[in-house]
Design an enzyme around this catalytic site. Structure first.
Site, PDB file in Angstrom:
ATOM      1  N   HIS A   1      40.246  47.342  46.124  1.00 34.41           N
ATOM      2  CA  HIS A   1      39.090  46.439  46.203  1.00 34.41           C
ATOM      3  C   HIS A   1      39.285  45.241  47.117  1.00 34.41           C
ATOM      4  O   HIS A   1      38.363  44.470  47.337  1.00 34.41           O
ATOM      5  CB  HIS A   1      38.697  45.940  44.797  1.00 34.41           C
ATOM      6  CG  HIS A   1      39.614  44.872  44.266  1.00 34.41           C
ATOM      7  ND1 HIS A   1      40.865  45.147  43.805  1.00 34.41           N
ATOM      8  CD2 HIS A   1      39.467  43.537  44.141  1.00 34.41           C
ATOM      9  CE1 HIS A   1      41.454  44.033  43.400  1.00 34.41           C
ATOM     10  NE2 HIS A   1      40.623  43.025  43.600  1.00 34.41           N
TER      11      HIS A   1
HETATM   12  N1  UDP Z   1      40.572  46.866  35.076  1.00 33.83           N
HETATM   13  C1  UDP Z   1      39.732  47.376  34.099  1.00 33.83           C
HETATM   14  N2  UDP Z   1      38.952  48.463  34.408  1.00 33.83           N
HETATM   15  C2  UDP Z   1      38.996  49.075  35.636  1.00 33.83           C
HETATM   16  C3  UDP Z   1      39.868  48.545  36.625  1.00 33.83           C
HETATM   17  C4  UDP Z   1      40.641  47.438  36.307  1.00 33.83           C
HETATM   18  O1  UDP Z   1      39.678  46.870  32.972  1.00 33.83           O
HETATM   19  O2  UDP Z   1      38.271  50.054  35.856  1.00 33.83           O
HETATM   20  C5  UDP Z   1      41.395  45.684  34.755  1.00 33.83           C
HETATM   21  C6  UDP Z   1      42.875  45.883  34.930  1.00 33.83           C
HETATM   22  O3  UDP Z   1      43.460  46.410  33.761  1.00 33.83           O
HETATM   23  C7  UDP Z   1      43.392  44.495  35.269  1.00 33.83           C
HETATM   24  C8  UDP Z   1      42.216  43.854  35.942  1.00 33.83           C
HETATM   25  O4  UDP Z   1      41.073  44.653  35.666  1.00 33.83           O
HETATM   26  O5  UDP Z   1      43.691  43.753  34.100  1.00 33.83           O
HETATM   27  C9  UDP Z   1      42.456  43.801  37.429  1.00 33.83           C
HETATM   28  O6  UDP Z   1      41.338  43.329  38.064  1.00 33.83           O
HETATM   29  P1  UDP Z   1      41.135  43.393  39.630  1.00 33.83           P
HETATM   30  O7  UDP Z   1      41.963  44.491  40.194  1.00 33.83           O
HETATM   31  O8  UDP Z   1      39.672  43.420  39.846  1.00 33.83           O
HETATM   32  O9  UDP Z   1      41.626  41.960  40.115  1.00 33.83           O
HETATM   33  P2  UDP Z   1      43.014  41.364  40.584  1.00 33.83           P
HETATM   34  O10 UDP Z   1      44.004  41.575  39.495  1.00 33.83           O
HETATM   35  O11 UDP Z   1      43.389  42.019  41.871  1.00 33.83           O
HETATM   36  O12 UDP Z   1      42.716  39.915  40.769  1.00 33.83           O
END
Ligand code: UDP
Length: 360
Positions: free
Chosen positions: A206
């Site tokens: 993403h």
């Molecule tokens: N997550 C979720 N469902 C999904 C994909 C990710 O609950 O289909 C959760 C994942 O377990 C993690 C968080 O979303 O805790 C990660 O979010 P994201 O990748 O959007 O953001 P980043 O961590 O890169 O800031």
């Protein structure tokens, strides 16, 4: 003691939930502002419902998100007069909240010093082309209490001349989020997708660097499509709304070998992570969760602000080179998963104790 939690995205809800729950359990006065940065059912509402969290203020997202959020949250801070304003991570929500808090605290007419607290402070990718890196640096410079997950993150802050007195090494609240939700992890999602444990790969993408580039997104999707055939393995791809939009915009077609699903609720996603053979991701939080859940992770980015996962080899950094992803995959498929969790335990309890101690 009155606490204000400012959050706006899926990872912030997930990572602040254990601390919010602890405040509820201990009957500490708090309220939540949801900035509306994420705004689809499966990116925010579902998490509030599942975690039983009720924001007192839900802001409407506007185009000029940062400035409009500062304008909207400032009067709330002034009216509610919280002792602590808590931010988590590196989003535009964090930046807006830190800037609003700083503006009000330096304005003597308002006569109130809000203490700004940054949870998951001190992370650095050392790549200033990432908006998240800029958000982290500014939030850390403006915060009064900096809660860092590791010694490494403490060192990053000291290098930026932040006083050691303001820094507390507490671990990462993601450990608590997983612990609190562990009992709800079940294999229903595996059955519904006809998956066997440790017999599929999980993929998430993403980051703007990857998905906003037609060239990068097309080539990575082609790569995983071919990989699925070559390795005779299912690749599950829960698709982030941003990535979904870009796939449509760029008219990317070669998707039929990937199992694309909607974003999952937290319990299903933890189950998919725990039972995957390998996780490929550009997410920050997923690098941490994969490490805690003992699933090998390959990060499709040029850098990571989670160096502790590289050190213990729960995570390997591939960059965007398809050849390197392939080589690292072969390496990971035969690796042992014996590393220790570097993110600590009972992190929220440590944080709340620090807030109580600093309250005057
Ligand atoms: N997550 C979720 N469902 C999904 C994909 C990710 O609950 O289909 C959760 C994942 O377990 C993690 C968080 O979303 O805790 C990660 O979010 P994201 O990748 O959007 O953001 P980043 O961590 O890169 O800031």
């Amino acid at each position: 003691m009155k606490i204000c939690f400012v959050l706006g995205t899926r990872p912030e809800i997930i990572k602040l939930f254990p601390l919010i729950k602890l405040c509820t359990d201990e009957k500490i006065q708090y309220f939540i502002i949801h900035t509306g940065q994420h705004y689809s059912y499966m990116m925010d509402k579902k998490f509030f419902l599942d975690f039983n969290i009720k924001p007192k203020y839900i802001l409407n997202r506007e185009k000029s998100f940062i400035t409009s959020t500062i304008d909207k949250i400032s009067p709330i801070f002034l009216r509610e007069k919280p002792d602590y304003i808590i931010n988590q991570g590196d989003t535009n929500t964090v930046l807006a909240s830190a800037l609003a808090c700083n503006k009000l605290s330096s304005n003597t007419i308002d006569n109130k010093k809000f203490k700004l607290v940054h949870v998951e402070s001190g992370l650095r990718s050392h790549d200033k082309s990432m908006p998240e890196e800029i958000n982290r640096i500014i939030a850390d410079q403006l915060s009064d209490i900096l809660l860092v997950p590791t010694h490494e993150s403490q060192k990053n802050l000291i290098k930026e001349n932040i006083s050691k007195k303001k820094i507390y090494i507490v671990g990462n609240t993601i450990s608590d989020s997983i612990k609190l939700n562990k009992k709800k992890i079940n294999t229903k999602i595996l059955s519904s997708l006809k998956l066997k444990k440790k017999d599929y790969y999980l993929l998430t993408l993403h980051r703007p660097d990857m998905v906003d580039s037609k060239k990068n997104l097309t080539s990575i999707i082609n790569f995983f499509s071919k990989l699925s055939i070559k390795k005779e393995v299912k690749i599950i791809f829960p698709i982030h709304p941003r990535t979904q939009k870009k796939i449509v915009l760029f008219k990317i077609k070669n998707l039929h070998n990937l199992k694309i699903i909607n974003p999952c609720n937290y319990y299903d996603f933890l189950s998919l992570q725990k039972n995957a053979k390998i996780i490929f991701t550009d997410s920050g939080g997923i690098q941490e969760e994969a490490c805690i859940l003992k699933t090998p992770c390959i990060t499709i980015r040029k850098n990571t602000e989670r160096p502790e996962t590289l050190k213990i080899k729960s995570n390997l950094l591939a960059g965007y080179s398809l050849k390197k992803i392939n080589n690292l995959l072969n390496k990971m498929l035969v690796s042992k998963t014996k590393w220790k969790n570097p993110y600590g335990n009972n992190v929220s309890k440590k944080i709340l104790d620090i807030l109580k101690k600093n309250y005057n």
